[in-house]
Enzyme design. Structure first.
Site, PDB file in Angstrom:
ATOM      1  N   TYR A 165      -1.587  -0.963  10.569  1.00  0.00           N
ATOM      2  CA  TYR A 165      -1.628  -1.128   9.112  1.00  0.00           C
ATOM      3  C   TYR A 165      -0.321  -0.646   8.479  1.00  0.00           C
ATOM      4  CZ  TYR A 165      -3.753  -1.116   4.416  1.00  0.00           C
ATOM      5  OH  TYR A 165      -4.050  -1.357   3.099  1.00  0.00           O
TER       6      TYR A 165
ATOM      7  N   SER B 225       0.881  -1.171   0.000  1.00  0.00           N
ATOM      8  CA  SER B 225       0.000   0.000   0.000  1.00  0.00           C
ATOM      9  C   SER B 225       0.920   1.222   0.000  1.00  0.00           C
ATOM     10  CB  SER B 225      -0.839  -0.002   1.286  1.00  0.00           C
ATOM     11  OG  SER B 225      -1.461   1.240   1.502  1.00  0.00           O
TER      12      SER B 225
END
Ligand SMILES: NC(=O)c1ccc[n+]([C@@H]2O[C@H](COP(=O)([O-])OP(=O)(O)OC[C@H]3O[C@@H](n4cnc5c(N)ncnc54)[C@H](O)[C@@H]3O)[C@@H](O)[C@H]2O)c1
Length: 257
Positions: A160, A147
């Site tokens: 995350y 990401s």
């Protein structure tokens, strides 16, 4: 049937985890439309009805149930893929969760363990069991889903962010190891994608909708699922044959400045 796909032009076998999710499903459809056979891996509790609908009646599709954070499940999905199709040419190591949104003092430790179980251990275990298959073949392309969260920091997203940085480290290490036997390992780094995950994160951070996020992007829009699927298909294909260990950023310029 609308949205249904079929293929088998080049017959490459693509193994995709998180295949019923937004990005996984879009990628499965795109790769199938280009002729790949699809092995879709999903969590036992996930709703796979839309995915099954897309591939209904196809002999070039296999759906497997597995929790990617459990080693025995990962070994089983790899064995089942090889048993059915004999090889794995493309591995889209994609299953992931966003975890909690909270500052570090408030971040629940159990969430930290959960997110690492899926996003880090799950990706590691996928590599651990798929790479030997590709080593035997002396060919294959792995795409790990990181990401932009694997490249930059973001407040209230520590679990995350750490997990997606770890995916990049794993990608680089796996690329160095797998180069010896002709296998490429790259990572994809989507920015803000028009998806269930982004919508939920935005909601949990207290914003009314995703439009302020689209405005932050230099190209002034969110990524579509197909924007991401096409980048995965590129890394999966021989068109990227000299790329390995590469973090492919697909973010509309969000992390350029
Ligand atoms: N949506 C975004 O904006 C965005 C941006 C950057 C990166 N990503 C990454 O892309 C990947 C796909 O995300 P998405 O947007 O399609 O989200 P999604 O929630 O729609 O899909 C993720 C899929 O992973 C599956 N999954 C979760 N835990 C699992 C487990 N333990 N075992 C097996 N499967 C499991 C879920 O059931 C789900 O179908 C994730 O790794 C995510 O972190 C998403």
């Amino acid at each position: 049937m609308t949205g249904q796909v079929s293929g088998a032009l080049d017959g490459k076998v693509a193994l995709i985890t998180g295949a019923a999710g937004n990005i996984g499903h879009a990628t499965a459809k795109l790769l199938a439309s280009r002729g790949d056979r699809i092995v879709a891996v999903e969590h036992p509790k996930a709703d796979c009805s839309a995915l099954e609908e897309s591939f209904s009646g196809s002999d070039d599709f296999l759906l497997l149930s597995a929790d990617v954070s459990k080693e025995e499940d990962v070994k089983a999905y790899v064995d089942a893929a090889v048993e059915r199709f004999g090889r794995i040419d493309i591995f889209f190591n994609n299953a992931g969760i966003e975890g909690a949104q909270a500052s570090i003092p408030d971040y629940p430790t159990a969430e930290f363990e959960k997110i690492f179980g899926v996003n880090v251990l799950g990706v590691f275990l996928g590599l651990k069991y798929v790479l030997p298959v590709m080593r035997e073949q002396k060919s294959g392309s792995v795409i790990n889903t990181s990401s932009i969260a694997g490249l930059i920091g973001s407040a209230n997203m520590s679990g995350y962010i750490m997990s997606k940085h770890a995916v990049l480290g794993l990608t680089r290490t796996a690329a160095l190891e797998a180069a010896d036997y002709g296998v490429r390992v790259n990572s994809i780094h989507p920015g803000f994608v028009d998806s269930r995950m982004l919508t939920d994160i935005v909601h949990n951070l207290g914003a009314p909708d995703t439009s302020p996020f689209a405005d932050m992007v230099p190209v002034k829009r969110l990524a579509s699922l197909d924007d991401i699927a096409r980048a995965v298909a590129f890394l999966a294909s021989d068109e990227s044959s000299y790329m390995t260990g590469h973090p492919l950023v697909v973010d509309g310029g969000l992390t350029v400045s």
